[in-house]
Design an enzyme around this catalytic site. Structure first.
Site, PDB file in Angstrom:
ATOM      1  CG  HIS A  55      -1.955   1.061   1.205  1.00 11.93           C
ATOM      2  ND1 HIS A  55      -3.307   0.793   1.263  1.00 11.93           N
ATOM      3  CD2 HIS A  55      -1.858   2.407   1.121  1.00 11.93           C
ATOM      4  CE1 HIS A  55      -3.990   1.918   1.209  1.00 11.93           C
ATOM      5  NE2 HIS A  55      -3.127   2.923   1.138  1.00 11.93           N
ATOM      6  CG  HIS A  57      -1.297   6.330  -2.284  1.00 11.26           C
ATOM      7  ND1 HIS A  57      -2.522   6.312  -2.921  1.00 11.26           N
ATOM      8  CD2 HIS A  57      -1.511   5.794  -1.052  1.00 11.26           C
ATOM      9  CE1 HIS A  57      -3.441   5.792  -2.110  1.00 11.26           C
ATOM     10  NE2 HIS A  57      -2.849   5.465  -0.968  1.00 11.26           N
ATOM     11  CG  HIS A 238      -7.730   3.725   0.648  1.00 12.62           C
ATOM     12  ND1 HIS A 238      -7.309   3.355  -0.601  1.00 12.62           N
ATOM     13  CD2 HIS A 238      -6.675   4.355   1.234  1.00 12.62           C
ATOM     14  CE1 HIS A 238      -6.048   3.757  -0.772  1.00 12.62           C
ATOM     15  NE2 HIS A 238      -5.637   4.362   0.331  1.00 12.62           N
ATOM     16  CD  GLU A 241      -7.239   6.478   6.138  1.00  7.94           C
ATOM     17  OE1 GLU A 241      -7.744   6.306   5.017  1.00  7.94           O
ATOM     18  OE2 GLU A 241      -6.157   7.066   6.300  1.00  7.94           O
ATOM     19  CG  ASP A 320       0.499   9.096   0.812  1.00  6.40           C
ATOM     20  OD1 ASP A 320       0.406   9.193  -0.424  1.00  6.40           O
ATOM     21  OD2 ASP A 320      -0.459   8.770   1.543  1.00  6.40           O
TER      22      ASP A 320
HETATM   23 ZN   LIG Z   1      -3.638   4.928   0.967  1.00  2.19          ZN
END
Ligand SMILES: [Zn+2]
Length: 384
Positions: A55, A57, A238, A241, A320
């Site tokens: 996971h 990006h 996703h 969250e 990220d």
């Molecule tokens: Zn993500």
């Protein structure tokens, strides 16, 4: 002695025993089969460990140094003249929130307007992962950028080219997941899904859904994920969250998700937790990302091992890496230091990344064999 100890390690690992032979912990608990490493040696072992990341990006993994260089090439005013100034603009700091996070990407959107810069940042991301011992990575990108500058097809092709080149140059396998934003109209989402399916033989393995979980439920995209499944694309979403377990249930039951991005709030509903365990849906957990966006209050109570002990496959990712200023090695270390994960726990988590990957079964088996060799070499080096 070495062989006997290795056999013992293997047996303990296969049985998923919670008691690790090599552990970052209290030396007072040491015994004949237990060896304790200091922090430096533990970190060196984690760095050397063949790791997997499911996971991550591309948008959040562009090096600040590269942004500065590309800004000069494309004559873009960043409002920052050196790396430190730029980092202040694009990296999350404690106390900031989700809205702040979304603004971090604004200064360098121009990077995604050009095939050359896209190829470069995709290459560099894979290169960076390889350099810290990642052997398999599934990178994701939302290919809808400024379409007047570069089309969806243009974005995907450039990213795949950069990834392929880096995979040839380094000892790493990488695949691409195409990400949809929850705010998209159905028609745009379908366009993206078609572009993803058309590149199934060139490294695209799955479709993802990301973005505003609160106002855009996954069920809105049922038709798109029905199509993705019919095309043989794998699905990760996703969920859990910003919204609780209902969002996870919807991802699984309506949109065919095989994996859940984050899923950190899963524990709020035991029935959904049981369902995730029954389906063996892997959680792509991103501890520091959740901390920095205020989804969890600290890492000490991070529920990764709670879910693992319920039989749910868990993995660790950066989400990220350059927005949060992370490495995967650092995330593994954070879970070891904050939650007491042993090297064997981390080994299992890395292996989960291969077994839950979106690779075909034969490729998975080959990758696991190569991973096993490197893992055995690591254990062998650690044995007395
Ligand atoms: Zn993500």
């Amino acid at each position: 002695m070495k062989i006997a100890l290795l056999a013992l390690l293997q047996t303990a690992w296969l049985a998923a025993a919670p008691l690790p032979p090599i552990k970052l912990g209290d030396p007072a608990q040491s015994n004949a089969e237990t060896r304790f490493l200091d922090r430096e040696a533990f970190q060196a072992a984690v760095r050397e460990m063949p790791k997997t990341e499911l996971h991550t990006h591309l948008e959040g993994a562009v090096r600040p140094e590269t942004i500065l260089e590309l800004a000069e090439v494309y004559q873009v005013d960043l409002g920052a003249s050196n790396v430190e100034e730029l980092k202040k603009k694009i990296q999350m700091r404690p106390g900031e929130n989700l809205l702040d996070f979304l603004k971090k990407f604004d200064p360098f959107r121009f990077v995604f307007d050009h095939p050359e810069s896209l190829r470069r940042v995709a290459y560099e991301m894979v290169e960076e992962e390889a350099r810290e011992g990642v052997v398999y990575s599934e990178i994701r990108i939302n290919p809808v950028k400024r379409e007047d500058k570069l089309s969806i097809d243009g974005v995907l092709d450039a990213v795949l080219e950069g990834m392929h080149q880096a995979s040839e140059d380094y000892a790493i396998e990488s695949r691409l997941i195409v990400s949809l934003n929850r705010s998209y109209p159905l028609e745009s989402a379908m366009r993206v899904a078609r572009a993803a399916a058309a590149r199934k033989d060139r490294g695209v393995v799955g479709l993802d859904l990301a973005g505003d979980e609160v106002h855009h439920p996954a069920s809105k995209f049922k038709e798109v994920f029905d199509y993705a499944q019919s095309q043989g694309l794998h699905i990760t979403i996703h969920a859990g969250e910003a919204v609780g377990p209902d969002s996870i249930r919807q991802a699984l039951e309506v949109c065919h998700a095989e994996r859940i991005g984050h899923g950190v709030r899963l524990g709020e509903d035991p029935a959904v937790l049981q369902e995730v365990a029954r389906r063996q849906a892997t959680l792509e957990m991103c501890p520091s990302s959740n901390l920095l966006i205020n989804v969890v209050k600290d890492l000490k109570s991070y529920p990764l091992m709670t879910y693992a002990h319920q039989g749910i496959p868990v993995t660790i990712s950066t989400d990220d890496r350059h927005i949060f200023d992370l490495t995967l090695t650092g995330e593994y270390m954070a879970m070891a230091e904050q939650c007491g994960l042993s090297l064997q726990d981390l080994e299992k988590i890395s292996l989960n990344g291969i077994r839950s990957s979106f690779l075909p079964e034969l490729e998975k088996a080959r990758l696991e064999a190569r991973w096993r060799e490197r893992m055995d070499a690591l254990w062998s080096g650690l044995s007395p």
